[in-house]
Design a protein around this motif. Structure first.
Motif, short mmCIF file in Angstrom:
data_model
loop_
_atom_site.label_atom_id
_atom_site.label_comp_id
_atom_site.label_asym_id
_atom_site.label_seq_id
_atom_site.Cartn_x
_atom_site.Cartn_y
_atom_site.Cartn_z
N UNK A 1 -14.59 11.98 27.09
CA UNK A 1 -15.25 10.78 26.62
C UNK A 1 -14.36 10.06 25.62
N UNK A 2 -14.45 8.74 25.64
CA UNK A 2 -13.66 7.94 24.69
C UNK A 2 -14.30 8.01 23.31
N UNK A 3 -13.46 8.29 22.33
CA UNK A 3 -13.98 8.40 20.98
C UNK A 3 -12.94 7.98 19.97
N UNK A 4 -13.40 7.22 18.98
CA UNK A 4 -12.55 6.80 17.87
C UNK A 4 -13.24 7.24 16.59
N UNK A 5 -12.53 7.98 15.75
CA UNK A 5 -13.13 8.49 14.52
C UNK A 5 -12.25 8.09 13.34
N UNK A 6 -12.84 7.30 12.44
CA UNK A 6 -12.11 6.81 11.28
C UNK A 6 -12.26 7.75 10.08
N UNK A 7 -11.26 7.70 9.22
CA UNK A 7 -11.33 8.42 7.95
C UNK A 7 -10.39 7.72 6.96
N UNK A 8 -10.54 8.07 5.69
CA UNK A 8 -9.61 7.59 4.69
C UNK A 8 -10.08 6.46 3.80
N UNK A 9 -11.29 5.98 4.01
CA UNK A 9 -11.80 4.91 3.16
C UNK A 9 -12.12 5.44 1.77
N UNK A 10 -12.55 4.53 0.92
CA UNK A 10 -12.91 4.92 -0.43
C UNK A 10 -13.03 3.73 -1.36
N UNK A 11 -13.09 4.03 -2.65
CA UNK A 11 -13.20 2.99 -3.66
C UNK A 11 -11.95 2.97 -4.52
N UNK A 12 -11.40 1.79 -4.70
CA UNK A 12 -10.20 1.63 -5.52
C UNK A 12 -10.33 0.37 -6.37
N UNK A 13 -9.50 0.29 -7.38
CA UNK A 13 -9.43 -0.94 -8.17
C UNK A 13 -8.47 -1.92 -7.52
N UNK A 14 -8.62 -3.16 -7.87
CA UNK A 14 -7.72 -4.20 -7.35
C UNK A 14 -6.27 -3.81 -7.62
N UNK A 15 -5.44 -4.03 -6.61
CA UNK A 15 -4.05 -3.66 -6.71
C UNK A 15 -3.74 -2.29 -6.16
N UNK A 16 -4.78 -1.52 -5.87
CA UNK A 16 -4.61 -0.16 -5.38
C UNK A 16 -4.32 -0.11 -3.89
N UNK A 17 -4.21 1.12 -3.39
CA UNK A 17 -3.87 1.36 -1.99
C UNK A 17 -4.78 2.41 -1.38
N UNK A 18 -4.94 2.32 -0.07
CA UNK A 18 -5.64 3.32 0.72
C UNK A 18 -4.94 3.42 2.08
N UNK A 19 -5.15 4.53 2.75
CA UNK A 19 -4.68 4.66 4.13
C UNK A 19 -5.84 5.09 5.00
N UNK A 20 -6.11 4.28 6.01
CA UNK A 20 -7.14 4.61 6.99
C UNK A 20 -6.49 5.29 8.19
N UNK A 21 -7.22 6.24 8.76
CA UNK A 21 -6.77 6.92 9.97
C UNK A 21 -7.81 6.75 11.07
N UNK A 22 -7.34 6.63 12.29
CA UNK A 22 -8.22 6.54 13.46
C UNK A 22 -7.76 7.59 14.46
N UNK A 23 -8.56 8.62 14.63
CA UNK A 23 -8.26 9.66 15.61
C UNK A 23 -8.80 9.23 16.96
N UNK A 24 -7.92 9.16 17.95
CA UNK A 24 -8.25 8.64 19.27
C UNK A 24 -8.35 9.77 20.28
#
Length: 127
Positions: A1-24
């Motif tokens: 079955x086709x599935x996409x699962x995201x991870x890596x979100x969160x809360x940051x202050x302006x100017x910050x960084x995050x990395x999102x992942x999508x497992x396919x």
């Protein structure tokens, strides 16, 4: 079955960084574009970035120079690096797949018009 699962979100202050992942799973990177849409306060989702199987990226003007999309076919994962975040980037970010995806800049956030759609990962940026 086709599935996409995201991870890596969160809360940051302006100017910050995050990395999102999508497992396919259940989809071939060579047959589909994989991308990221984000949902703000409305019911329409905007295409932020997408990547094709040959590695060519697309970026919305609002994120050019700040976000970087990449793929690791060995891990069946697409990444979205978010840098220089600002409060306007606050949204639920959905991973999506279709062919072609890059021309589809707006979709209903149900994701039903696309081949595959993930549940989303929340990004919150505070000032």
């Amino acid at each position: 079955a086709q599935q996409l699962v995201e991870s890596g979100g969160g809360s940051v202050q302006a100017g910050g960084s995050l990395r999102l992942s999508c497992k396919v799973s259940g989809l071939s990177f060579d047959d589909y574009d994989i991308g990221w849409y984000r949902q703000g306060s409305g019911n329409e989702c905007e295409l932020v970035s997408a990547i094709s199987g040959d590695g060519r990226p697309y970026y919305a003007d609002s994120v050019k120079g700040r976000f970087t999309i990449s793929q690791d076919k060995g891990k069946n994962t697409v990444y979205l690096q978010l840098n220089s975040l600002n409060p306007l980037d606050t949204a639920l970010y959905h991973c999506a797949a279709d062919w072609p995806l890059k021309p589809i800049h707006w979709v209903p956030c149900t994701g039903k018009t696309l081949k595959a759609w993930g549940r989303g990962s929340q990004v919150t940026v505070s000032s």
